[in-house]
Scaffold this active site. Sequence first.
Site, mmCIF file in Angstrom:
data_model
loop_
_atom_site.group_PDB
_atom_site.id
_atom_site.type_symbol
_atom_site.label_atom_id
_atom_site.label_comp_id
_atom_site.label_asym_id
_atom_site.label_seq_id
_atom_site.Cartn_x
_atom_site.Cartn_y
_atom_site.Cartn_z
ATOM 1 N N ARG A 121 0.811 -1.221 0.000
ATOM 2 C CA ARG A 121 0.000 0.000 0.000
ATOM 3 C C ARG A 121 0.838 1.261 0.000
ATOM 4 N NH1 ARG A 121 -3.812 -2.906 3.567
ATOM 5 N NH2 ARG A 121 -5.735 -3.210 2.387
ATOM 6 N N ILE B 108 -9.989 4.368 -4.356
ATOM 7 C CA ILE B 108 -10.628 3.066 -4.571
ATOM 8 C C ILE B 108 -9.590 1.946 -4.643
ATOM 9 C CG2 ILE B 108 -12.084 1.736 -6.155
ATOM 10 C CD1 ILE B 108 -13.251 4.444 -7.112
ATOM 11 N N PHE B 109 -8.483 2.188 -5.369
ATOM 12 C CA PHE B 109 -7.400 1.213 -5.510
ATOM 13 C C PHE B 109 -6.982 0.639 -4.157
ATOM 14 C CE2 PHE B 109 -4.733 2.236 -9.573
ATOM 15 C CZ PHE B 109 -5.458 1.301 -10.278
ATOM 16 N N GLU B 110 -6.659 -0.656 -4.146
ATOM 17 C CA GLU B 110 -6.018 -1.319 -2.999
ATOM 18 C C GLU B 110 -6.748 -1.052 -1.687
ATOM 19 O OE1 GLU B 110 -1.828 -0.561 -2.994
ATOM 20 O OE2 GLU B 110 -1.652 -0.919 -5.138
ATOM 21 N N GLY B 111 -8.072 -1.025 -1.764
ATOM 22 C CA GLY B 111 -8.903 -0.783 -0.592
ATOM 23 C C GLY B 111 -9.512 0.599 -0.656
#
Length: 657
Positions: A310, A439-442
Amino acid sequence: MTTTQNSRPESPDGAGPLPTEAGQVTEKEARQVAEAARESAWDRPSFGKELFLGRFRLDLIDPWPRPDPADVARADEFLGALRAYLGSEVDGEAIERDARIPDEVFHGLAGLGAFGMKIDRRYGGLGLSNLHYCRALMLVGSVNPAVSALLSAHQSIGVPQPLKMFGTPEQKERFLPRLAAGEVSAFLLTEPDVGSDPARLATTAEPTADGTGYRLNGVKLWATNGTLATLLVVMARVPAGEGRRGGITAFVVEGDSDGITVERRNSFVGLRGLENSLTRFHDVFVPKENVIGGEGKGLKIALTTLNTGRLSLPAMCVGAGKWALNVAREWAADRVQWGRPVAEHEAVAKKLSFIAATTYGMESMLDLSCMLADDDRNDIRIEAALVKLYASEMAWRIADELIQIRGGRGYETADSLAARGERPAAVEQLLRDLRINRIFEGSTEIMHLLIAREAVDAHLSVAGDIIDPDAGLGRKAKAGARAGAFYAKWLPTLAVGKGQTPGAYQEFGPLAGHLRHVERTSRKLARSTFYAMSRWQGKMERKQAFLGRVVDIGAELFAMSAVCVRAHAERDAHPENVELADLFCRQARLRVDELFTGLWSNTDSVDVAAAKRIVAGRYASLEDGVLTPPTDLPWVARWEPGPSAAEDVRRRIPPAG
């Protein structure tokens, strides 16, 4: 397709068959799958965990960590070569216009070693630290964010990181040199009807009768690099059986295996050069040697990988903040309105101040998290999640403010600006490219829940059975005894602390007051969380708005801590950073005050009730007077098992020269 697609799940930990309808799992089953996948142990210190418990462990981040000088020297050499290559050979505007990263850029980046930045040198990679890897992504993203996203998805969540953490020596020897040399990898978890709820995963991996491997069947959506990747990490469900645990499992899959079809390249509002796929697997054979970490370990591998993975996303957000600051500063000094440069008008001055202070805050959080991650003595799962959440939200606000500062030119494309002889600052592209980071990666909403779960872990560990409706009287009694002992020691620590001592943290000079505020506020946050758990007990998990505010307060406190320690450490070389840290903390304290007010004074329950009426159609007449989207297609497309009927749209990069 095998019969496992037509039956009910058999266990809450991700093992067992799944129904054809991916939604056929209960809320309880979904929670159990997610809970089984998370890391439960806290065997290393965590500044973020302690902060949420009201314990301000400044000693965990002060003195400011220092990277190894040898690592710095190697990284500086690479970053210098990368900067020169990007400046002379990569046309970011062309990538945006053509929605395609040229083959030559892949070759150039591979020649520099950019595809192996996080891969150990013994396997042909550069072996960069998290800190310098993120600085490289920040630099690449300033030329074109799609290229940075390509490298990030390849290394942070693609094949290299899971193998680094969980791969066997044989797997590393077999795959990592290929990836370091320039082959592209992708991570395939999401499905057409499965996003943040992995309990509904429908892709299956049936063991072959001869025991040599598995047959993959299913469809994966939104696979970044999916059209390009020659190596894939695929999450699939192995059915439980005699002597076989089964469960969601991670596989390394050759991208050119028989039965794989890349059916679509998806198009998005931003990151136009990024190649993202809809990929179908039909009876794809994967040898058993390609299982990563063992059967049933897939979700744990995914979540653990994301702890450091992340960090790549906020690196691009920090880069965006720096770029925005440059454009805002030069434009606001040059543009004159009403007889003065617009920077001298208070309305614009506040925006400039926010952009500068917030960029410093994001960078300080990121650098600290990276250096903590580079030190194996730290658990950074909360810190990495906080900086991802915070940077993605704040970078979006920065871009929005930059458009406002630029006015009509902020809404105009770079090509249009250049066509009439003006500097082609692609501000509107920045906004489009940044939007996906929330939105990406959670998503922000999922990150709030994930961090909140970790923040209250100490409470659930000692008192969880008290509020668990499935716990028997014996478990509740034992939990009561544990809770009594824990809270008898913990609660008194929340009453007074170092932050109430006027001379505390005086070595930080003008920033001491901000650190005292962080210490006091962390205890206040812990008291508020405890009160909420006592009040709502088992219903606490449904109080998502409340939990979101708790997490946002924690993020601001982490950011304030980071900027103060960093500015103090760098005060001789960069005395101006003390001013930036003070500015950031003053702004953050106002945001924290507003969040605390919102904990108890809000419209949350009214909003939830209204949402039920809205969905039921009570206010549907409000939609009259416009033409709405057609209703002849579903919101989520159905897919049927079997071979693909679509044209394969995968792209393969030809060998260099």
